[in-house]
Write a protein that holds these residues in place. Structure first.
Motif, PDB file in Angstrom:
ATOM      1  N   LEU A 191      19.790 -12.904  -5.398  1.00  0.00           N
ATOM      2  CA  LEU A 191      18.568 -12.992  -4.681  1.00  0.00           C
ATOM      3  C   LEU A 191      17.957 -11.731  -4.158  1.00  0.00           C
ATOM      4  O   LEU A 191      16.732 -11.278  -4.015  1.00  0.00           O
ATOM      5  CB  LEU A 191      18.950 -13.722  -3.258  1.00  0.00           C
ATOM      6  N   VAL A 192      18.667 -10.639  -4.059  1.00  0.00           N
ATOM      7  CA  VAL A 192      18.205  -9.177  -3.618  1.00  0.00           C
ATOM      8  C   VAL A 192      17.499  -8.552  -4.623  1.00  0.00           C
ATOM      9  O   VAL A 192      16.494  -8.036  -4.467  1.00  0.00           O
ATOM     10  CB  VAL A 192      19.572  -8.519  -3.310  1.00  0.00           C
ATOM     11  N   VAL A 193      18.108  -8.722  -5.928  1.00  0.00           N
ATOM     12  CA  VAL A 193      17.229  -8.301  -7.127  1.00  0.00           C
ATOM     13  C   VAL A 193      15.984  -8.812  -7.269  1.00  0.00           C
ATOM     14  O   VAL A 193      15.085  -8.011  -7.571  1.00  0.00           O
ATOM     15  CB  VAL A 193      18.250  -8.317  -8.461  1.00  0.00           C
ATOM     16  N   GLY A 194      16.077 -10.329  -7.447  1.00  0.00           N
ATOM     17  CA  GLY A 194      14.896 -10.755  -7.270  1.00  0.00           C
ATOM     18  C   GLY A 194      13.836 -10.587  -6.260  1.00  0.00           C
ATOM     19  O   GLY A 194      12.506 -10.478  -6.655  1.00  0.00           O
ATOM     20  N   ALA A 195      14.202 -10.424  -5.193  1.00  0.00           N
ATOM     21  CA  ALA A 195      13.026 -10.026  -4.007  1.00  0.00           C
ATOM     22  C   ALA A 195      12.705  -8.803  -4.073  1.00  0.00           C
ATOM     23  O   ALA A 195      11.544  -8.707  -3.900  1.00  0.00           O
ATOM     24  CB  ALA A 195      14.039 -10.051  -2.694  1.00  0.00           C
ATOM     25  N   ILE A 196      13.540  -7.772  -4.329  1.00  0.00           N
ATOM     26  CA  ILE A 196      12.900  -6.365  -4.762  1.00  0.00           C
ATOM     27  C   ILE A 196      12.015  -6.463  -5.839  1.00  0.00           C
ATOM     28  O   ILE A 196      10.809  -6.074  -5.763  1.00  0.00           O
ATOM     29  CB  ILE A 196      13.961  -5.312  -4.861  1.00  0.00           C
ATOM     30  N   ALA A 197      12.428  -6.915  -6.939  1.00  0.00           N
ATOM     31  CA  ALA A 197      11.480  -6.689  -8.214  1.00  0.00           C
ATOM     32  C   ALA A 197      10.309  -7.599  -8.058  1.00  0.00           C
ATOM     33  O   ALA A 197       9.069  -7.043  -8.466  1.00  0.00           O
ATOM     34  CB  ALA A 197      12.536  -7.139  -9.443  1.00  0.00           C
ATOM     35  N   GLY A 198      10.243  -8.943  -7.539  1.00  0.00           N
ATOM     36  CA  GLY A 198       9.419  -9.737  -7.395  1.00  0.00           C
ATOM     37  C   GLY A 198       8.363  -9.091  -6.135  1.00  0.00           C
ATOM     38  O   GLY A 198       7.198  -9.378  -6.604  1.00  0.00           O
ATOM     39  N   SER A 199       8.754  -8.624  -5.259  1.00  0.00           N
ATOM     40  CA  SER A 199       7.914  -7.913  -4.308  1.00  0.00           C
ATOM     41  C   SER A 199       7.184  -6.785  -4.994  1.00  0.00           C
ATOM     42  O   SER A 199       5.685  -6.741  -4.933  1.00  0.00           O
ATOM     43  CB  SER A 199       8.625  -7.279  -3.087  1.00  0.00           C
ATOM     44  N   ILE A 200       7.714  -5.915  -5.844  1.00  0.00           N
ATOM     45  CA  ILE A 200       6.753  -4.753  -6.487  1.00  0.00           C
ATOM     46  C   ILE A 200       5.979  -5.409  -7.509  1.00  0.00           C
ATOM     47  O   ILE A 200       4.848  -5.076  -7.566  1.00  0.00           O
ATOM     48  CB  ILE A 200       8.003  -4.159  -7.269  1.00  0.00           C
ATOM     49  N   PHE A 201       6.365  -6.442  -8.235  1.00  0.00           N
ATOM     50  CA  PHE A 201       5.615  -7.065  -9.124  1.00  0.00           C
ATOM     51  C   PHE A 201       4.444  -7.866  -8.667  1.00  0.00           C
ATOM     52  O   PHE A 201       3.277  -7.513  -8.994  1.00  0.00           O
ATOM     53  CB  PHE A 201       6.363  -8.317 -10.099  1.00  0.00           C
ATOM     54  N   GLY A 202       4.650  -8.597  -7.640  1.00  0.00           N
ATOM     55  CA  GLY A 202       3.687  -9.016  -6.882  1.00  0.00           C
ATOM     56  C   GLY A 202       2.462  -8.161  -6.129  1.00  0.00           C
ATOM     57  O   GLY A 202       1.404  -8.424  -6.224  1.00  0.00           O
ATOM     58  N   TYR A 203       3.031  -7.013  -5.716  1.00  0.00           N
ATOM     59  CA  TYR A 203       2.221  -6.255  -5.125  1.00  0.00           C
ATOM     60  C   TYR A 203       1.021  -5.636  -6.015  1.00  0.00           C
ATOM     61  O   TYR A 203      -0.145  -5.702  -5.827  1.00  0.00           O
ATOM     62  CB  TYR A 203       2.828  -5.217  -4.226  1.00  0.00           C
ATOM     63  N   TYR A 204       1.787  -5.046  -7.032  1.00  0.00           N
ATOM     64  CA  TYR A 204       0.931  -4.350  -8.196  1.00  0.00           C
ATOM     65  C   TYR A 204      -0.260  -5.415  -8.866  1.00  0.00           C
ATOM     66  O   TYR A 204      -1.006  -5.017  -9.285  1.00  0.00           O
ATOM     67  CB  TYR A 204       1.933  -3.473  -8.912  1.00  0.00           C
ATOM     68  N   LEU A 205       0.362  -6.527  -9.012  1.00  0.00           N
ATOM     69  CA  LEU A 205      -0.241  -7.398 -10.026  1.00  0.00           C
ATOM     70  C   LEU A 205      -1.490  -7.927  -9.014  1.00  0.00           C
ATOM     71  O   LEU A 205      -2.723  -8.048  -9.476  1.00  0.00           O
ATOM     72  CB  LEU A 205       0.342  -8.541 -10.122  1.00  0.00           C
ATOM     73  N   HIS A 206      -1.225  -8.062  -7.656  1.00  0.00           N
ATOM     74  CA  HIS A 206      -2.295  -8.300  -6.732  1.00  0.00           C
ATOM     75  C   HIS A 206      -3.231  -7.148  -6.840  1.00  0.00           C
ATOM     76  O   HIS A 206      -4.531  -7.391  -6.690  1.00  0.00           O
ATOM     77  CB  HIS A 206      -1.800  -8.723  -5.347  1.00  0.00           C
ATOM     78  N   ASP A 207      -2.949  -6.017  -6.604  1.00  0.00           N
ATOM     79  CA  ASP A 207      -3.847  -4.729  -6.872  1.00  0.00           C
ATOM     80  C   ASP A 207      -4.612  -4.689  -7.788  1.00  0.00           C
ATOM     81  O   ASP A 207      -5.715  -4.453  -7.714  1.00  0.00           O
ATOM     82  CB  ASP A 207      -2.827  -3.464  -6.660  1.00  0.00           C
ATOM     83  N   LEU A 208      -3.862  -4.957  -9.260  1.00  0.00           N
ATOM     84  CA  LEU A 208      -4.758  -4.893 -10.260  1.00  0.00           C
ATOM     85  C   LEU A 208      -6.028  -6.217 -10.307  1.00  0.00           C
ATOM     86  O   LEU A 208      -7.091  -5.894 -10.744  1.00  0.00           O
ATOM     87  CB  LEU A 208      -3.927  -5.352 -11.530  1.00  0.00           C
ATOM     88  N   ARG A 209      -5.359  -7.466 -10.021  1.00  0.00           N
ATOM     89  CA  ARG A 209      -6.550  -8.462  -9.844  1.00  0.00           C
ATOM     90  C   ARG A 209      -7.677  -8.248  -8.880  1.00  0.00           C
ATOM     91  O   ARG A 209      -8.677  -8.629  -9.198  1.00  0.00           O
ATOM     92  CB  ARG A 209      -5.927  -9.788  -9.533  1.00  0.00           C
TER      93      ARG A 209
END
Length: 214
Positions: free
Chosen positions: A190-208
C-alpha cells in the motif's frame, strides 16, 4: 523525420499565404496521409490573426538553465519518493517485527532510518522550491510548457510510476494466490502504491490540464 516536418511547415505556410482556410488545409493534409494531430500541430505553429502573411507563434526553446531546473526538480522527486518509501518500510518493520529476522537487522534500522529522514528533509524542500519556481515561470510564459525536457521527464516519470504500480499489483495478486499475505507485507504494498499512484495522478492531471487549456 526533420525533413518531413520542415516540408509540412512550408506547405502550411504557403497554403495560409494563398488564403486557404485552416479547416481546408487540415483536410487536405489528412487526405494526403498526415495524421490529424500532425496537421493540427503544423497549423498551430501560426497564429489565427488577420494579417496579410502568416504570423508564426512563439516556440519553446531549450536553455541550459531550464534543463538544469527540470533535472534538479525530477531528481529531487525521485530521491524523495524512494527515501520516503524506505522510511515507511522501516517504520512498519519496527511496528510489526518479524520474529524470523535476526537481532542485528533490527539494530541496523536506527542507522538506515536516520539516513532516510535526512534525505527526505533535504530533498523534499528542494523539490518543492524548484517546483514552485518552475510553476511561476510557466505562469508568466505558458509557451515554456512545450519545453522538450519538461515533456520528456514528465512522461518518463509517468512511465516509471506506471511500471511500479503494475509491479505492485502483480506482487499483490501473486502472493494472494499463494496464500502468503501478511499484514506487514500488505501495508508495504500500500505504501508503494500510494507513493507511485500519487506521483502518477499528479503529473497525469497536469498533462490533461495543459491539453484542456491549449
Amino acid at each position: 523525420m526533420a525533413s518531413a516536418t520542415q516540408e509540412l511547415d512550408v506547405f502550411v505556410r504557403e497554403a495560409l499565404l494563398r488564403g486557404h482556410g485552416r479547416e481546408e488545409i487540415g483536410q487536405a493534409l489528412v487526405a494526403a496521409g498526415w495524421s490529424r494531430e500532425q496537421a493540427d500541430s503544423a497549423l498551430a505553429s501560426y497564429a489565427d490573426v488577420t494579417f496579410p502573411i502568416p504570423v508564426p507563434r512563439p516556440r519553446a526553446s531549450l536553455s541550459a538553465r531550464e534543463a538544469f531546473l527540470y533535472l534538479v526538480m525530477f531528481s529531487a522527486l525521485y530521491f524523495t519518493a524512494y527515501n520516503l518509501g524506505s522510511l515507511l518500510f522501516k517504520l512498519l518493520e519496527l511496528a510489526l517485527p518479524d520474529p524470523a529476522d535476526p537481532t542485528y537487522r533490527q539494530l541496523q534500522l536506527d542507522h538506515s532510518m536516520r539516513w532516510s529522514i535526512a534525505a527526505v528533509t533535504i530533498a523534499f524542500p528542494v523539490f518543492a522550491w524548484v517546483s514552485r519556481l518552475v510553476s511561476r515561470e510557466l505562469a508568466r510564459q505558458p509557451i515554456k510548457r512545450l519545453s522538450p525536457v519538461r515533456r520528456w521527464l514528465t512522461y518518463l516519470t509517468l512511465f516509471l510510476a506506471s511500471c511500479i504500480l503494475v509491479g505492485d499489483l502483480t506482487t499483490l495478486v501473486y502472493n494472494l494466490l499463494g496464500g502468503e499475505l501478511s499484514l506487514r507485507f500488505v501495508l508495504k504494498l500500500l505504501v508503494v502504491g500510494a507513493i507511485a499512484g500519487s506521483i502518477f495522478g499528479y503529473y497525469l492531471h497536469d498533462l490533461r490540464r495543459e491539453e484542456t487549456e491549449a
